[in-house]
Structure formats: C-alpha cells, structure tokens
Design an enzyme around this catalytic site. Structure first.
Site: not given
Ligand code: NAD
Ligand code: NAD
Lengths: 549, 549
Positions: A46, A403
């Site tokens: 946003g 990860c």
C-alpha cells in the site's frame, strides 16, 4: 522520475561494511525491480515507504557516508534525526516508524501527521530497509503449505491437492508455492487476465474453463504422481459449493480472494466482472450485502468440506468474519493460518531468514544456498525450496534468498557466511535480516498473535524486548514499527538486520544476535504455555527464570 | 507481611556492581520507607508495582545473583522471562512494562490481563526500579516554581507570592518547594488535618483561619524580606473569588486540588467536609455538577487574576477542562505547566537526574552533593536546592538525591562520581537514573507533550528511539512502559539507569549514556521547531542531519 539502484561490487563508499550495508539496502528497497512505486518512495504494502521524502532520503545517504564506525544514526519515521556516539558493537542505525501513543493510534490521526510531513508508514520491511521483492510471499506460502503437509499428511503432499480462490497480488503465489511444497492445486479466479498473468510467469501450470476440465487435469496429474496447478475461471463461491455438492474431496481448502474488502475485493455470485466494476463506481455500498452473502455461501461450502475431512483454514483475508456477519454462526469453526500452521513453527523458534549479496552477484547467493544445504543436510523441505527457488525465483535488485530457519541454525548459517566472506569465497559481504513477522518480534492480535493459548495476544512487551535485546546483542540496524500488515492500531513489531563482513567482531555479534533473536520467540511462546516451545527452550539451552527454578 | 529492604554496605552479592545495583534497587523500591503498599508490591502512583508477584520478585533476585557479567535479564511486566548472552557494554536488564497493542490499550483490557496474571502496571519508576520516595515531587515542584521565577521575574522570587489550592499527597510539596524557590505561598486547603500534617513535617510554616489573617502573615514576612508559607483553611473557590474581588494581587496562581476527580477530589462551595463525605457514599453522582460549578468559579477567579497581571497556570489537575465543561468558554486561556515552564527546560535538555548511594551512607550523598556544587559553580538555583534539600529532605530507603541537569552537566557529574568511587571517596558505587518524565523519553499528549509546536504530541517514535539509544549506549538497565502518569492509552515512555562502579568501562558508558540520553530530548524538541532546542544542539555539538545540511 528519479531512478535509484544500489551500487554493486566490492568497493566501499562508507567507513565500513556495516554502514555500507545500510546505505546500499535503503537504495535497494527503491530499485524499480523491487519497489512498487519507487517514484513515491513506496516499497510495498500500500504505502510502506523507505524514507519520508526525497530530502530525507538524500540526507540518510549523505549521513551514512560520513558516519563513524562507533556512531549511530537515528531515523524517526523515515527522517534522519540525529547522530550519536555509541560503540562498535552497537547498531549503526536505530529506526522507529509510525509509532503513536495508543489513544491516537488511528489512520485518521496518522494521515493528519503524514500530511503535515511528521510521519510515514513503514510497513514491516519497507521502512526497515530489508524488502527483497515477491520471493518473500512465495516462500511464506510454501512454508504454510509445507507445515500443512507435515501436520495432516505426515509430510507427504504427493497426490494431495489444495482448493483455493484468488490469484491476485499475493494469492498469485499460491500455485507456485503449492507445487514447490509437493501439492497440486485448483485455484478459482474470476478474472481470467490474472490467470493468464500467472501462466506467463510460470507461477501457474494450466488454465481450465470448467470444473470438469479442471478436475480431469488434476486427476490425470495425480494418477501419474506429478504435481499440477490449474487456474479455473469462475466464482469461488459457485465452484466451492459445486465441489461440496458433488462430494469431491480436496485435501486442503483455503482462500485468498480479497474478502477483507467487501466492495472491491470479492465478486458477488451471479455478477459479471463488468457489472461489478460499474457498480463500484456508481453505487459501491450496494455491493457489500450481495458480496457478503456470497462469502457466506463459500464459507458454508468450506465448512462442509471440513466435515468431509479436508484440512480447511483462513488465509488472513477475514472471510470468516464476513460470513459470520452474514449469519454463518459457525464460521470460526476452521482456524486462521497462524494458529494452525505458523504458530507451531514460531514455538520452535522458526521464522523468516533472508540474506542479500551486497556484491550484486547471483553467484554469491548460489554459493550461499549450497552452504545452507551443507550445514543443514537433513531438511528435505529446505533443500526442496532452495533447489526450486534457484530455478523459479527471479532476483529483484540485489540477489537475495529467503528460507525459514530456527535458533539452532540461524547463527550457524550466519557464522558460515561470515567465514565465506573472510576467505573471499563471496565477492562482498552478506546482509542477513528478516521480516517483522517472526517468532519473537510481533504483537498483532488479528494475525500473528491471534488466539494465543494464554490470551496474551495484545501484550506488546514482547516485541519491545525483542528490539531492545537485538540492540543489546549488536544487530547492525534495529527497527520498531506500528501498524504493519494489519494497519494503524492493530500491531507493533520489531526488525533486525546484521552484516557478515568477515571480521571477528561480526562473528561475535552474529553468534549473539542470530541466536537471541529467534530464541526470544521461543521464550515468548514458552511463556504463553506452549509445550513445544518449552521443549525447544530445553533443547537449545535457553534460560527461562520462571521455568528453571 | 514480608519486609524488604536493600542491603547496605560495600559487600558484593552479585557478580559485579552493575548487577548488584539492579538487585539492590528493586529491593529498595519496596522498602517500607519508600513504597506506598509494599505488601502488595505497590511502590507509588496508585498501583505501580516493582514486580508482578512475590514469586517473580524472588526469581528476579535469584536470577540477578547468578547473572553473568556479559548476560542480560529480560523482564516482561514484572516477570523475569529470559536470560541471554550479550556483552559487557550492553544493559544487564531490559524491562518492558504494561505495553499493549494500541487497539487493546485500555484499562479494561489491562485489568483483564492483570487479573489473569499476565501483566502489571509499571508506572514510571516503580517497575523500572528507581523510585526514591517523595523527594522527586518536591524537587519537580521546586523546578517548576524556579522556572516560573526565571520566566516572569528575572529569576527574583523575593517578596513574590504564589496562591494555590490543595495540600494533599502531591500538593503538600508546594509550600516547601515554594519557599525553597524563594517565593512565599498561600495554600488554601479545606481539610484542616492536611494543613496540620504539613506543619508537623515542616513542609508548611503557618496556619491561618481567615483570609485577613493569611494576608497579614504574608505581608509581614514580605515586608521583612522573609519567605513564608501559610495554609489557609477554606474552600479554594471561595478564597480565589474573594481575592479577585478585593483586588489583592498574587504574583503567581495555580491549584492542586484533585479537580481531575469531580466526585472525590473537589469540595463544592457551601458544603462541609462531612456533607461531602456522606454524599460520596450515598449519592456520588450528585456531587459532580456542584463540584464542577465551583471549579468554574475558581477558574473564573484565576482568569480575573491573570487579567490583573498574575502568572497563572494549570498544574496538571485538569481543572481547565472541568470549568470548560461547566461553561467557562475561555478556561484554556491560561497554560498547562509543561508548555509554560517545563518545555523550555526540556528544549535545553534539562530534566530529572537522580542518584542513589548503594552504600546506604548519607555521607556518600553529602559528598556527592558537594561535588555537584563544585562542578557547577554558577547555578544559584541548583546550589539553593542542594543546600535546602540537605536540611529539609529526609532520606527514604537508600540515601538519594535529585536535581535537574542538562546534557552539558549530566555526564560530567556522572564521570566525577565514578572517579570518587574509584578513589574510595565514597563507600560504594553510585546509581544514576531518572524519571521517565524527561526531555527525550516520553510521549504523553495530555501532559508532557501537550501542545507541541508542530503538532507531534502523539508521536511515540521519540521515546522508542530514546530506549534503543540508551540500550546502544550501554545504560545498565533500560525500560519501556505504557500508561505511566496518565493511564492506559495515554502515554509511552522510557527509562534508563547507569551505575558508577569506578571502572574505566563504566566511565566510557557514562560519557555516552549521560550525554546521549538528554541530547536525544534536545533533538526531539529541535525537530518540533523550538529555537531554544536548536540553539542548544549547536552549543553542545549535537548532530542533527536535517539541520546540518
Ligand atoms: N499473511 C497473510 O495473512 C496474508 C498473506 C497473503 C494474503 N492475505 C490476504 O489474502 C487476500 C488476497 O490478497 P491479494 O494481495 O492477492 O489480493 P488481490 O486483491 O490482489 O487479489 C484478490 C483476487 O481475488 C479475485 N476474486 C475476487 N472475488 C472473487 C471470487 N468471488 N471468486 C474468485 N476470485 C475472486 C480477484 O479477481 C483478485 O484477483 C487479502 O485479503 C490479503 O489480506 C493475507
Ligand atoms: N505532574 C503533574 O502533572 C502533577 C503533579 C502533582 C499533582 N498533580 C495533580 O494535582 C492534583 C492533586 O494531587 P494530590 O496527589 O495532591 O491529590 P490529593 O487528592 O491527595 O489532594 C487534594 C487536596 O485538595 C483538597 N481539596 C479538595 N477540594 C478542595 C477545595 N474546594 N478547596 C480547597 N481544598 C480542596 C483536598 O482536601 C486534598 O487535600 C491531582 O489532580 C494531580 O493529578 C499533577
């Protein structure tokens, strides 16, 4: 439009690599490949910005170029406000973004301050200079699906399939993450252009025009033991209902339509896309009721599929609340994705671990990928992710990898990277950071800390202690934000980034920070009464005074 | 009832004096001479506690006794939750108290968590282990009156007098602080027992039964150039009105009745104390309207006295709001005490500086008092305060002293104390701390950050940066709290404490922390556009990136 990109290579522009890392990473956050609207300093989410305005951005860069090795720059909502003498083991940058005294912690007051130039929205990794593009959402979704396979199918996703809705900005990562995790997937999307986009980027394998066609494709793949993702053009409410009616049994059911926004996010049943868009202009309020009614139908179908044995969960789009509003009393009978799959990982101190090659060399990431596999030889999901990521993830800006790792591995990996830098196996230092969505770093009662066992969802002492502890441990920069993910008033969260520059000093800081940071999450969950967290604490030697007594 | 007191003397119980200091100070906070309700672990301020419960208290002590010199204890709302390896220049304790995600930051939710045993209220110095009894309120009031004399009377309070109301728990410090600052005072108090108590402790000089008598006493003292404080038995609204009517001109007018509480805090005009107390039991709601009407009369008199030339200010009891509610449209025509007198001090980086002799020896404080006077030879108010404090302040628990100092002096004083410890001029190390009400450490839009020039009252990035910076600079313990002073939802604030143990390491940390901490307040006020802060920044060599460009 001004174009910003991080310099690559091994040439230092600042006093040392710790400072250089901050200097490069804020620029990398605004790389046109990385940021959504770099011309407005918006990185993602946003209006999540990297700096308050261009003048502030320029002064941040200039100040970092002059910063001493024992000095610390303070950044207040994207503005560089002070430089202080600290010491070499202290953070080089301390950041506070969008924090408001609770009674004033609303979008209204924030917007007023934003207009006056006194604030900016930092989101999570936008204002803390460690965003790495869309790899994060793919990996997070992969992690959720993997956890789902572990929990329900003994870790075996083969021949299992997921039914979902929505292939939009974030939902579009679902088919790629599903096949990476070993699942097949049927994703219902009402806007065919979205399906075509996902086909083009190879995030999605096939398109189908009817449920029959989609099921036939899936069945064929499953019979051959292949994974396959199919995008089905249709309304999720219609298709979910039809699947339930027919007695077809998906293994997993979820949804990523934008149900949280009943005007712009969810196509009511029986409407065309065109009707919907026209009505959004002419009479938006009139969409709410039919949209919620359709969501209610979709949730009823999800409940039916749950009763028929599927693992069903809400993927953070608030569809349960909408259906509940529309009369589905038992809408909350299936869980949110955090309590269902992420919290058990958080209890064990697992969470997002990302790193960036300051050299700009993809090879540095490939070598570091190999090092992670070498250090953690037994984690099949991790190896699977790293192999697939290498082939299917396009780097954006400085090459990066993400990860999920736990407290036993994060510092080992960080120390190994530091050694690689020291011995010249990498072209330049490595930056290690994480999202603010991590085991010990966030209080967000509608998402990350929903339904904590002891009811401590809203207690934000925890992320504050996390920020203070990372500062005390010597992270290279530390940030504390308000409102990320779920908006003003609803969350408080902390971030940390640490640099592997190959020195002994870095090794000492890495050993502390990359253990303490995730371990503080184990502490937080142990305090809330989760057995898994208490067991992890014992396993990693974490000292919990009220439990060691 | 269990009785807790800090051990005195030079014998170490923990691994070093940094840890010993925390271990002694939490115990000192619960000393029966210091704490209001030690049996409930309540230190001051309603329900401000030192630890969540006795089990937590005991584990905090035990954990500190074992803590390593490079370890850090984390305390979450009064509970010891983790021990982590950090380094010798990091804080030994990190504390977060009563922090809640804004949407849930209410007394209701807090109380629910408190009942469940998940939280405690830390106030400011209660949960951060640096409360020193009532000396703080005397000194804060002295500082306000001194600032008032500086602002309005060129620093000359002689023959000037202050009219006020209320001699209760905090208001009772007014007459002592006034005479210390060189003013005379008339304090109107409706409860004669309160006047008698203040006479007994020598906080107040005389009692009067009528306005005429009080004025005669004051006039006589002023004629002789003496200061005098007079407690007048009466209703403040009646007396203030009468003074205005007669054209008597006090130099300064304020009030410390408990106007914030219109049921229990303010006696309506025409009522006896007994009527009032009965009505509090039988029909409390019925008191509000007559109380507010009387407050309105008092505020109208204050406005009249202001027009007649007096310096009038609200002392944080909300009487302007009450009068405004009751129809006094211009009630806010006189300022609150922070914008009027404290903010100019904050702009220059001044704020509360307190220290405690871990030896328990009053002599250590007297020697350190002398050192402060030696280091700051030209500050008349400061010398005055130290001389009077020595004679009129009774130590509570470990001997302590408070005075306000700025960024040029705090670290000099800290370093000098450290030298005194090193050379054996003091019997044991000294602890230096402060209230959370300081120049750079609090966001509290109804009090400390009321009416900031740029409208940034509610921006809490600033106290967060202060806490992070103090952690990075090496304070011995650092705390971050919510709700102190003004309650849940209304404030966020940070504390720091640093130990002078006579070592070189302590000297380095002191030099950083005791400059950075107040300098961050100068930064905050400079950013808000206060000229005085910008000038101070230049004077002390503080680097403000957006201003140095
Ligand atoms: N961490 C999290 O909690 C998390 C993560 C990812 C997404 N989400 C949530 O998931 C939702 C999706 O996010 P996004 O960024 O992809 O949004 P988006 O608006 O970009 O995409 C939504 C998609 O749903 C489609 N859609 C709308 N109504 C439909 C219907 N009835 N049937 C089929 N398709 C329909 C739209 O065409 C669009 O492509 C949001 O509510 C978001 O907040 C949460
Ligand atoms: N830092 C600050 O902002 C700050 C500092 C000190 C006090 N205060 C405020 O000052 C007020 C007083 O605090 P306290 O602890 O002394 O409260 P308290 O309740 O102990 O004392 C109030 C006193 O006022 C007297 N009183 C009540 N109505 C009266 C009347 N009509 N005329 C004369 N006397 C009257 C009472 O008898 C009582 O002795 C509170 O509102 C407090 O919040 C604020």
């Amino acid at each position: 439009g001004r174009i910003v990109r991080s310099p690559h290579g091994a040439t230092l522009h600042c006093r040392n690599w710790l400072i250089e890392a901050a200097w490069r990473m804020i620029q990398n956050n605004l790389d046109p490949e990385v940021a959504e609207h770099p011309e407005h300093l918006v990185v993602y989410g946003g209006m999540g910005r990297a700096a308050r305005d261009w003048a502030c951005f320029d002064r941040i860069l200039a100040t970092l170029r002059e910063l001493g090795e024992d000095e610390t720059l303070l950044v207040q909502s994207g503005k560089p406000v002070g430089v202080f003498r600290t010491h070499v083991d202290a953070p080089r940058v301390l950041i506070a973004n969008s924090n408001l005294v609770p009674k004033w912690a609303t979008w209204e007051h924030f917007n007023e301050l934003d207009r006056k130039g006194l604030m900016m929205f930092g989101q999570m990794t936008a204002g803390s200079w460690i965003y790495i593009g869309s790899q994060g959402i793919v990996q997070g979704t992969y992690e959720t699906f993997t956890a789902c396979a572990d929990r329900h199918f003994g870790g075996h996703a083969a021949r299992r399939w997921i039914l979902t809705g929505g292939l939009g900005g974030m939902g579009g990562a679902q088919p790629l993450a599903a096949t990476m995790a070993g699942f097949s997937m049927m994703a219902v999307e009402c806007d065919e252009t979205r399906i075509d986009l996902r086909l083009k980027t190879h995030y999605l394998d096939r398109k189908a025009a009817s449920l029959d066609e989609a099921l036939a494709l899936l069945n064929a793949a499953r019979a051959e033991g292949r994974t396959l993702s199919v995008g089905l053009v249709g309304n999720a409410a219609d298709v979910f209902e039809e699947i339930a009616r027919r007695g077809v049994k998906p293994d997993v059911v979820t949804d990523q339509t934008s149900a949280h926004d009943p005007i712009h996010g969810y196509l009511p049943q029986g409407w065309t896309l065109q009707q919907w868009r026209e009505r959004q202009r002419s009479d938006p309020q009139s969409i709410i009721e039919p949209a919620k009614r359709s969501m209610a139908n979709q949730v009823r179908a999800m409940l039916a599929l749950q009763r028929a044995g599927a693992a069903v969960f809400d993927y953070g789009n608030n569809i349960r609340q909408m259906a509940h509003d529309a009369g589905v009393i038992d809408a909350f009978s299936f869980p949110g994705f955090v309590p269902a799959y992420i919290r058990p990982l958080f209890c064990r101190g697992y969470g997002p671990f990302r790193w960036v090659a300051l050299s700009g060399e993809p090879k540095d990431i490939h070598r570091s990928d190999a090092k992670v596999k070498e250090l953690i030889p037994d984690d099949r999901h991790l190896h699977n992710w790293l192999d697939l990521a290498r082939h299917r993830i396009t780097f954006q800006g400085l090459p990066a990898r993400i990860c999920w790792l736990g407290p036993k591995d994060r510092y080992r990996v960080g120390l190994a990277f530091n050694e690689m830098v020291r011995h010249g196996e990498l072209h330049a230092p490595i930056v290690i950071g994480r999202d603010h969505l991590d085991t010990g770093s966030v209080a967000s009662p509608n998402r990350e800390t929903e339904a904590m066992r002891d009811g401590s969802d809203a207690v934000s002492d925890w992320p504050l202690l996390n920020a203070l502890l990372n500062t005390a441990s010597g992270a290279t920069w530390v940030s504390f934000h308000h409102g990320g993910g779920v908006g003003m008033g609803y969350s408080q969260h902390a971030g940390q980034v640490i640099v592997c520059d190959g020195t002994d000093g870095a090794a000492r800081r890495i050993a502390r920070v990359l253990f303490n940071d995730p371990a503080s999450g184990v502490m937080r969950h142990a305090d809330a009464g989760y057995e898994e967290a208490l067991a992890t604490a014992r396993e990693i030697g974490l000292r919990l005074p009220m439990h060691d007594a």
